[in-house]
Design a protein around this motif. Structure first.
Motif, short mmCIF file in Angstrom:
data_model
loop_
_atom_site.label_atom_id
_atom_site.label_comp_id
_atom_site.label_asym_id
_atom_site.label_seq_id
_atom_site.Cartn_x
_atom_site.Cartn_y
_atom_site.Cartn_z
N GLN A 1 0.89 11.40 3.89
CA GLN A 1 0.61 12.18 5.10
C GLN A 1 0.88 13.64 4.76
N ASP B 1 0.83 -1.19 0.00
CA ASP B 1 0.00 0.00 0.00
C ASP B 1 0.87 1.25 0.00
N MET C 1 3.81 0.59 2.60
CA MET C 1 3.54 -0.30 3.72
C MET C 1 3.29 -1.70 3.19
N TYR D 1 4.48 7.17 2.26
CA TYR D 1 4.94 5.94 2.89
C TYR D 1 4.44 4.73 2.11
N PHE E 1 6.37 -0.26 7.63
CA PHE E 1 6.32 0.89 6.74
C PHE E 1 7.74 1.25 6.26
N TYR F 1 0.63 5.39 1.23
CA TYR F 1 -0.08 6.39 2.01
C TYR F 1 0.59 7.74 1.84
N LEU G 1 -4.90 6.76 2.70
CA LEU G 1 -4.62 5.71 1.74
C LEU G 1 -4.62 6.26 0.32
N GLN H 1 -1.59 16.44 9.04
CA GLN H 1 -2.74 15.54 8.91
C GLN H 1 -2.36 14.10 9.22
N SER H 2 -3.39 13.28 9.32
CA SER H 2 -3.19 11.84 9.44
C SER H 2 -2.84 11.27 8.07
N PRO H 3 -2.20 10.12 8.05
CA PRO H 3 -1.96 9.46 6.76
C PRO H 3 -3.29 9.12 6.07
N GLN I 1 10.52 4.30 5.33
CA GLN I 1 10.94 5.44 6.16
C GLN I 1 10.18 6.72 5.82
N TYR J 1 -3.59 0.63 -3.06
CA TYR J 1 -3.53 -0.66 -2.40
C TYR J 1 -3.27 -1.74 -3.43
N LEU J 2 -2.77 -2.86 -2.98
CA LEU J 2 -2.35 -3.95 -3.87
C LEU J 2 -1.40 -3.45 -4.94
#
Lengths: 112, 121
Positions: free
Chosen positions: A43, A39, A94, A92, A103, A41, A51, A47-49, A105, A54-55
């Protein structure tokens, strides 16, 4: 544990130009289903991370199509076709193949 | 739309237990899925702490396993994190998040805003 390594760690980009981030895993992320459990992400500052992908190559809901993901096994890439000011932040990767989830760095994308 | 909100003390003394709760709205925890905790030390990257299924099954990061306990309260639609014997290295922003897990997908799709927990005397 699967170690995730991103490069570069800092990425200055001119708006309108493309950008690319690499993510490598210490073990293959290819599942028996044929999917890569990788995945991405973003950030954004303060803010929060959130998405992005994915895949490895599937954009999350609402993610602009200027974002694309590719790769398989241990080598993955996130590309932005034309960077916009709102894309600044830390990216990031993951791995979700096995626990513990790990994750990279992080890659800080900033405007030149 | 699912929303998550962390709550708990912002300051914890060394050797004490850090306790956080994540309230979930817009989605019933009992409907399924895993519910996780991730932390981010100041200026650092993301570290997975663990997650819990609505039925109570848990997976913890081995580096923290001896100190972590997660629980779910379906009646209040919330889940919790306890981290014992904290030290300064546990100072971080703690995020709760929903972890979607299926045959063809594994990802954290909804995150709380995060809460800063400082460990200091």
């Amino acid at each position: 544990d699967i170690v995730m390594t991103q490069s570069p760690l800092s990425l200055p980009v001119t708006p309108g130009e493309p950008a690319s981030i690499s993510c490598r895993s210490s073990q293959s992320l290819l599942h028996s289903t044929g999917n890569n459990f990788l995945d991405w992400y973003l950030q954004k500052p303060g803010q929060s991370p959130q998405l992005l992908m994915y895949l490895g190559s599937n954009r999350a809901s609402g993610v602009p199509d200027r974002f694309s993901g590719s790769g398989s096994g241990t080598d993955f890439t996130l590309k932005i076709s034309r960077v916009e000011a709102e894309d600044v932040g830390v990216y990031y990767c993951m791995q979700a193949l096995q626990n513990p989830i790990t994750f990279g760095q992080g890659t800080r994308l900033h405007i030149k | 739309q699912v929303q998550l909100q962390e709550s708990g003390p912002g300051l914890v003394k060394p050797s004490d237990t850090l306790s956080l709760t994540c309230a979930v709205s817009g989605y019933s925890i009992s409907s399924g899925q895993w519910w996780g905790w991730i932390r981010q030390a100041p200026g650092k990257g993301l570290e997975w702490i663990g997650y819990i299924y609505y039925g109570g099954n848990t997976y913890y990061n081995p580096t923290l396993k001896s100190r972590v306990t997660m629980s779910v309260d379906t009646s209040k639609n919330q889940f919790s994190l306890k981290l014992s014997s904290v030290t300064a290295v546990d100072t971080a922003v703690y995020y709760c998040a929903r972890y979607q897990s299926g045959i063809s997908y594994h990802y954290f799709d909804s995150w709380g805003q995060g809460t800063l927990v400082s460990v200091s005397s």
